[in-house]
Write a protein that holds these residues in place. Structure first.
Motif, PDB file in Angstrom:
ATOM      1  N   VAL A  95       0.114 -12.173  -1.184  1.00  0.00           N
ATOM      2  CA  VAL A  95       0.390 -10.746  -1.401  1.00  0.00           C
ATOM      3  C   VAL A  95      -0.876 -10.067  -1.898  1.00  0.00           C
ATOM      4  O   VAL A  95      -1.531 -10.559  -2.832  1.00  0.00           O
ATOM      5  CB  VAL A  95       1.534 -10.540  -2.408  1.00  0.00           C
ATOM      6  N   PHE A  96      -1.205  -8.947  -1.269  1.00  0.00           N
ATOM      7  CA  PHE A  96      -2.411  -8.189  -1.585  1.00  0.00           C
ATOM      8  C   PHE A  96      -2.043  -6.741  -1.875  1.00  0.00           C
ATOM      9  O   PHE A  96      -1.131  -6.183  -1.256  1.00  0.00           O
ATOM     10  CB  PHE A  96      -3.414  -8.244  -0.423  1.00  0.00           C
ATOM     11  N   VAL A  97      -2.767  -6.135  -2.801  1.00  0.00           N
ATOM     12  CA  VAL A  97      -2.565  -4.729  -3.164  1.00  0.00           C
ATOM     13  C   VAL A  97      -3.924  -4.038  -3.120  1.00  0.00           C
ATOM     14  O   VAL A  97      -4.832  -4.411  -3.864  1.00  0.00           O
ATOM     15  CB  VAL A  97      -1.951  -4.583  -4.571  1.00  0.00           C
ATOM     16  N   ASN A 144      -8.283  -8.489  -4.468  1.00  0.00           N
ATOM     17  CA  ASN A 144      -7.049  -7.696  -4.471  1.00  0.00           C
ATOM     18  C   ASN A 144      -5.838  -8.562  -4.143  1.00  0.00           C
ATOM     19  O   ASN A 144      -4.814  -8.078  -3.662  1.00  0.00           O
ATOM     20  CB  ASN A 144      -7.122  -6.519  -3.491  1.00  0.00           C
ATOM     21  N   GLN A 145      -5.948  -9.830  -4.429  1.00  0.00           N
ATOM     22  CA  GLN A 145      -4.922 -10.832  -4.144  1.00  0.00           C
ATOM     23  C   GLN A 145      -4.178 -11.171  -5.434  1.00  0.00           C
ATOM     24  O   GLN A 145      -4.785 -11.333  -6.490  1.00  0.00           O
ATOM     25  CB  GLN A 145      -5.605 -12.084  -3.592  1.00  0.00           C
ATOM     26  N   MET A 146      -2.857 -11.277  -5.361  1.00  0.00           N
ATOM     27  CA  MET A 146      -2.097 -11.621  -6.551  1.00  0.00           C
ATOM     28  C   MET A 146      -2.487 -13.008  -7.057  1.00  0.00           C
ATOM     29  O   MET A 146      -2.498 -13.972  -6.299  1.00  0.00           O
ATOM     30  CB  MET A 146      -0.595 -11.587  -6.256  1.00  0.00           C
ATOM     31  N   ASN A 184     -13.718  10.630  -6.760  1.00  0.00           N
ATOM     32  CA  ASN A 184     -12.482  10.620  -5.981  1.00  0.00           C
ATOM     33  C   ASN A 184     -12.270   9.207  -5.440  1.00  0.00           C
ATOM     34  O   ASN A 184     -13.203   8.590  -4.920  1.00  0.00           O
ATOM     35  CB  ASN A 184     -12.570  11.620  -4.840  1.00  0.00           C
ATOM     36  N   PRO A 185     -11.053   8.669  -5.517  1.00  0.00           N
ATOM     37  CA  PRO A 185     -10.883   7.232  -5.304  1.00  0.00           C
ATOM     38  C   PRO A 185     -10.624   6.764  -3.877  1.00  0.00           C
ATOM     39  O   PRO A 185     -10.714   5.563  -3.606  1.00  0.00           O
ATOM     40  CB  PRO A 185      -9.673   6.907  -6.176  1.00  0.00           C
ATOM     41  N   SER A 186     -10.291   7.650  -2.943  1.00  0.00           N
ATOM     42  CA  SER A 186      -9.776   7.200  -1.649  1.00  0.00           C
ATOM     43  C   SER A 186     -10.774   6.356  -0.862  1.00  0.00           C
ATOM     44  O   SER A 186     -10.387   5.405  -0.178  1.00  0.00           O
ATOM     45  CB  SER A 186      -9.337   8.402  -0.812  1.00  0.00           C
ATOM     46  N   LEU A 187     -12.058   6.694  -0.916  1.00  0.00           N
ATOM     47  CA  LEU A 187     -13.055   5.908  -0.193  1.00  0.00           C
ATOM     48  C   LEU A 187     -13.060   4.463  -0.689  1.00  0.00           C
ATOM     49  O   LEU A 187     -13.184   3.518   0.103  1.00  0.00           O
ATOM     50  CB  LEU A 187     -14.446   6.531  -0.370  1.00  0.00           C
ATOM     51  N   THR A 188     -12.893   4.282  -1.991  1.00  0.00           N
ATOM     52  CA  THR A 188     -12.872   2.931  -2.557  1.00  0.00           C
ATOM     53  C   THR A 188     -11.627   2.179  -2.114  1.00  0.00           C
ATOM     54  O   THR A 188     -11.688   0.977  -1.817  1.00  0.00           O
ATOM     55  CB  THR A 188     -12.972   2.996  -4.091  1.00  0.00           C
ATOM     56  N   TYR A 189     -10.486   2.854  -2.019  1.00  0.00           N
ATOM     57  CA  TYR A 189      -9.282   2.187  -1.498  1.00  0.00           C
ATOM     58  C   TYR A 189      -9.513   1.688  -0.077  1.00  0.00           C
ATOM     59  O   TYR A 189      -9.085   0.585   0.284  1.00  0.00           O
ATOM     60  CB  TYR A 189      -8.094   3.144  -1.465  1.00  0.00           C
ATOM     61  N   MET A 190     -10.153   2.509   0.737  1.00  0.00           N
ATOM     62  CA  MET A 190     -10.403   2.118   2.127  1.00  0.00           C
ATOM     63  C   MET A 190     -11.314   0.899   2.192  1.00  0.00           C
ATOM     64  O   MET A 190     -11.067  -0.044   2.959  1.00  0.00           O
ATOM     65  CB  MET A 190     -10.998   3.296   2.896  1.00  0.00           C
ATOM     66  N   ALA A 191     -12.369   0.905   1.388  1.00  0.00           N
ATOM     67  CA  ALA A 191     -13.296  -0.225   1.369  1.00  0.00           C
ATOM     68  C   ALA A 191     -12.607  -1.488   0.859  1.00  0.00           C
ATOM     69  O   ALA A 191     -12.802  -2.585   1.403  1.00  0.00           O
ATOM     70  CB  ALA A 191     -14.513   0.116   0.515  1.00  0.00           C
ATOM     71  N   PHE A 192     -11.802  -1.351  -0.197  1.00  0.00           N
ATOM     72  CA  PHE A 192     -11.043  -2.497  -0.703  1.00  0.00           C
ATOM     73  C   PHE A 192     -10.130  -3.066   0.386  1.00  0.00           C
ATOM     74  O   PHE A 192      -9.997  -4.289   0.530  1.00  0.00           O
ATOM     75  CB  PHE A 192     -10.177  -2.078  -1.897  1.00  0.00           C
ATOM     76  N   SER A 193      -9.486  -2.192   1.133  1.00  0.00           N
ATOM     77  CA  SER A 193      -8.542  -2.637   2.159  1.00  0.00           C
ATOM     78  C   SER A 193      -9.243  -3.442   3.248  1.00  0.00           C
ATOM     79  O   SER A 193      -8.773  -4.521   3.640  1.00  0.00           O
ATOM     80  CB  SER A 193      -7.820  -1.430   2.771  1.00  0.00           C
ATOM     81  N   ASN A 228       0.838  -1.207   0.000  1.00  0.00           N
ATOM     82  CA  ASN A 228       0.000   0.000   0.000  1.00  0.00           C
ATOM     83  C   ASN A 228       0.866   1.248   0.000  1.00  0.00           C
ATOM     84  O   ASN A 228       0.665   2.171   0.787  1.00  0.00           O
ATOM     85  CB  ASN A 228      -0.914   0.002   1.232  1.00  0.00           C
ATOM     86  N   ALA A 229       1.816   1.274  -0.904  1.00  0.00           N
ATOM     87  CA  ALA A 229       2.795   2.367  -0.927  1.00  0.00           C
ATOM     88  C   ALA A 229       2.341   3.560  -1.734  1.00  0.00           C
ATOM     89  O   ALA A 229       3.104   4.507  -1.910  1.00  0.00           O
ATOM     90  CB  ALA A 229       4.120   1.838  -1.485  1.00  0.00           C
ATOM     91  N   ALA A 230       1.090   3.560  -2.215  1.00  0.00           N
ATOM     92  CA  ALA A 230       0.498   4.510  -3.166  1.00  0.00           C
ATOM     93  C   ALA A 230       0.846   4.029  -4.567  1.00  0.00           C
ATOM     94  O   ALA A 230       1.901   3.454  -4.808  1.00  0.00           O
ATOM     95  CB  ALA A 230       0.943   5.953  -2.951  1.00  0.00           C
ATOM     96  N   ALA A 231      -0.034   4.284  -5.507  1.00  0.00           N
ATOM     97  CA  ALA A 231      -0.059   3.584  -6.791  1.00  0.00           C
ATOM     98  C   ALA A 231       1.299   3.436  -7.462  1.00  0.00           C
ATOM     99  O   ALA A 231       1.730   2.321  -7.778  1.00  0.00           O
ATOM    100  CB  ALA A 231      -1.038   4.273  -7.740  1.00  0.00           C
ATOM    101  N   LEU A 232       2.000   4.527  -7.707  1.00  0.00           N
ATOM    102  CA  LEU A 232       3.227   4.430  -8.485  1.00  0.00           C
ATOM    103  C   LEU A 232       4.367   3.813  -7.690  1.00  0.00           C
ATOM    104  O   LEU A 232       5.180   3.046  -8.236  1.00  0.00           O
ATOM    105  CB  LEU A 232       3.625   5.800  -9.036  1.00  0.00           C
ATOM    106  N   ASN A 233       4.455   4.099  -6.406  1.00  0.00           N
ATOM    107  CA  ASN A 233       5.482   3.451  -5.591  1.00  0.00           C
ATOM    108  C   ASN A 233       5.196   1.969  -5.406  1.00  0.00           C
ATOM    109  O   ASN A 233       6.127   1.164  -5.304  1.00  0.00           O
ATOM    110  CB  ASN A 233       5.597   4.144  -4.232  1.00  0.00           C
ATOM    111  N   THR A 234       3.929   1.596  -5.341  1.00  0.00           N
ATOM    112  CA  THR A 234       3.603   0.175  -5.291  1.00  0.00           C
ATOM    113  C   THR A 234       4.074  -0.520  -6.565  1.00  0.00           C
ATOM    114  O   THR A 234       4.656  -1.611  -6.520  1.00  0.00           O
ATOM    115  CB  THR A 234       2.087  -0.018  -5.085  1.00  0.00           C
ATOM    116  N   ASN A 235       3.843   0.107  -7.715  1.00  0.00           N
ATOM    117  CA  ASN A 235       4.359  -0.447  -8.969  1.00  0.00           C
ATOM    118  C   ASN A 235       5.876  -0.563  -8.930  1.00  0.00           C
ATOM    119  O   ASN A 235       6.445  -1.579  -9.355  1.00  0.00           O
ATOM    120  CB  ASN A 235       3.933   0.428 -10.145  1.00  0.00           C
ATOM    121  N   LEU A 236       6.542   0.462  -8.420  1.00  0.00           N
ATOM    122  CA  LEU A 236       8.004   0.444  -8.339  1.00  0.00           C
ATOM    123  C   LEU A 236       8.492  -0.743  -7.505  1.00  0.00           C
ATOM    124  O   LEU A 236       9.389  -1.488  -7.914  1.00  0.00           O
ATOM    125  CB  LEU A 236       8.489   1.769  -7.750  1.00  0.00           C
TER     126      LEU A 236
END
Length: 571
Positions: free
Chosen positions: A531-533, A523-525, A546-555, A308-316
């Motif tokens: 591993v989950f993202v 959200n499982q590999m 705005n996406p943050s509420l959906t990230y929280m629900a996914f988590s 959960n490093a934020a989208a682009l850092n998670t990709n990195l």
């Protein structure tokens, strides 16, 4: 020596590891700790304690050295972050400076980052809207991206769960494309916003202007008192950190909640290098970390890992997690990791004046920011020459003005007694962009940062679809402004680069098929089941919300599934 190694590994072992302490990482930590999991949260930035580490939260403008303005040299040295709406003298300590953490722009991209405990949850705009099936069905309807493996019914109970804990202000508006939620009282629209709402809905009954839904406690509930949070004071100084806990942040809410379980270990200054994969176990076994200050490398181990490093850092991180099994990045059997990056198109705005309602002015501040116009284009049929659609913000404000052409006592009198001018109105576009393989991130083969991690290369850009949508937004809003009688209309089809919306998504998308996606419906590999993202990297498409509420629900949903599977021995 082997016994020493075993003891060292035991000392660094946990039930779960969460990479990142922002909005999604904080929620993953809360849920894991509540379920009895000994959880390590790794944060690459410094520690920030609620209230204690908000140095400017109670300062008056005259107490800031430059009255809120950043010195010219600071602005010159930071052209990227200086474009962010929340970056200023009172908040610069919560943002990454341009030279501190370089990246490579194959195409112009403003990467806005906040490296500290709490991440961008301290500085976000706090706008919270649910997705509907219209959004989850989008790729299936038009064939861009892959089909989402979930629908609204799958995520609805988790929206309910998250909203009650966070505190979301809003009205039950009864709009099918923007589902209602578990709301606290909404912040009211002002008189001119209500006027425009009447104009809009009178002309087009299928278009709506609603009070913006936001993560502010407008009326305290017992669950908020249990968190130690209080009612929003409507100061609108949110990006400084709120000592009342009036808006949601990891620092004021989920992380303290996780800590009180006794199951949380939080390690700031921990730069994650990669996820460790065991070829024999066919599982991820831990995380390799570089200490931000000392450069010392350490490995931590766990049975499940949330990235959960934020989208682009998670990709990195995932791209850098290479092994014989995964030479192109962890879980990247599909070859899609780092690809199909999308974002929100915020590049257009429109302004005008309203010469009516001059017997009214605003009183107080609205932390929700005014009104929100849900998407109304291409909802049930393809009616334009571009795909998907846009939402929009709308606000009205009335400021004071003084005649500064006078001299002496007349100038003094004018400054001391300003007069009200006309109302100003404004709107900004929130357009959905289409995930495309050409919009991608990758690792540079030669350049590395000070911790030995490859620099991220970003190749993300607008396309013809975005330009057509932008023109339609501006034409539509100009027409509506004229119908409302607004004057001095000014269109701004801004040239801002992608990224300044701070809503980058994708790269490790969800999907049905392991051949075309990285994650499944939990959200499982697909290829690495422990591993989950659950941050923005997991998004298959962007919608207009705005996406943050959906990230929280996914988590919350994903942790519930992961712990259940762990107990069953399935992962």
């Amino acid at each position: 020596m082997s016994n020493l190694n075993i003891r060292a590994k035991e000392k660094h072992s946990y039930d779960a590891i969460v990479i990142g302490s922002g909005i999604s990482g904080g929620w993953a930590a809360k849920e894991l700790c509540e379920k009895g999991m000994k959880t390590l949260v790794l944060e690459r930035g410094r520690d920030v304690k609620h209230i204690k580490d908000y140095p400017t939260t109670n300062l008056y403008p005259y107490e800031l050295e430059h009255r809120g303005e950043l010195p010219f040299q600071v602005q010159k040295d930071n052209p990227i972050i200086n474009r962010c709406y929340a970056f200023g003298e009172a908040t610069d300590h919560f943002f990454v400076k341009d030279k501190e953490h370089p990246y490579i722009q194959d195409k112009p991209f403003d990467w806005i980052r906040s490296y500290q405990v709490g991440g961008k949850s301290l500085t976000w705009a706090r706008q919270t809207q649910r997705w509907s099936d219209l959004d989850f069905n989008g790729p299936q309807r038009d064939g861009f991206a892959v089909d989402w493996p979930i629908r609204y019914k799958d995520i609805k109970p988790w929206y309910d769960y998250v909203e009650r804990f966070v505190g979301i202000s809003g009205n039950r508006d009864g709009i099918d494309v923007l589902p209602d939620g578990e709301f606290l009282p909404a912040y009211p629209l002002n008189i001119v916003e209500e006027y425009f709402k009447g104009t809009l809905e009178g002309l087009y009954p299928d278009r709506h202007l609603i009070s913006a839904r936001c993560a502010h406690i407008s009326k305290v509930q017992p669950i908020h008192i249990q968190q130690g949070r209080g009612q929003c004071q409507n100061r609108t100084l949110c990006e400084r950190g709120c000592p009342f806990g009036g808006y949601f942040s990891s620092n004021s809410s989920t992380l303290p909640w996780a800590e009180k379980t006794g199951n949380l270990t939080l390690k700031p200054d921990s730069v994650v290098h990669s996820v460790i994969y065991d070829e024999d176990l066919k599982r991820a076994t831990g995380v390799r970390v570089v200490d931000r200050l000392s450069g010392e490398e350490t490995e931590y181990y766990a049975r499940i890992i949330f990235v959960n490093a934020a989208a682009l850092n998670t990709n990195l991180i995932l791209l850098n997690s290479k092994s014989s099994r995964f030479p192109n990045g962890l879980g990247n059997d599909s070859g899609t990791l780092g690809k199909y990056i999308a974002f929100h198109n915020y590049s257009a705005r429109i302004y005008a004046q309203h010469e009516g309602h001059l017997d009214y002015k605003t009183d107080g501040r609205n932390p929700a920011g005014g009104g929100y116009i849900p998407r109304f284009r291409n909802l049930y049929e393809q009616e334009t020459d571009y795909l998907r659609g846009f939402a929009a913000g709308f606000s009205a404000y009335r400021g004071t003005q003084s005649d500064q052409s006078k001299w002496g006592s007349d100038l003094k009198e004018s400054l001391l007694n300003p007069s009200y001018g006309n109302w100003g109105v404004g709107s900004h576009m929130m357009g959905e962009t289409i995930p495309k393989e050409s919009n991608h991130v990758s690792l540079d083969e030669d350049k590395k940062d000070q911790w030995g991690i490859p620099l991220l290369k970003i190749a993300v850009d607008y396309d013809e679809n975005d330009e057509k949508m932008k023109k339609d937004y501006l034409d539509t809003m100009e027409e509506l402004f004229r119908e409302a009688g607004f004057t001095n209309i000014r269109r701004d089809d801004g040239t801002q680069a992608p990224g300044l919306d701070i809503h980058e998504m994708g790269g490790a998308r969800m999907g049905h098929d392991p051949n075309t996606s990285v994650l499944n419906k939990w959200n499982q590999m697909h290829a690495v089941p422990n591993v989950f993202v659950t941050d923005g990297a997991s998004m298959t498409s962007t919608s207009t919300q705005n996406p943050s509420l959906t990230y929280m629900a996914f988590s919350a949903r994903s942790v519930d599934y992961a712990v259940d599977q762990l107990k069953k021995g399935a992962i």
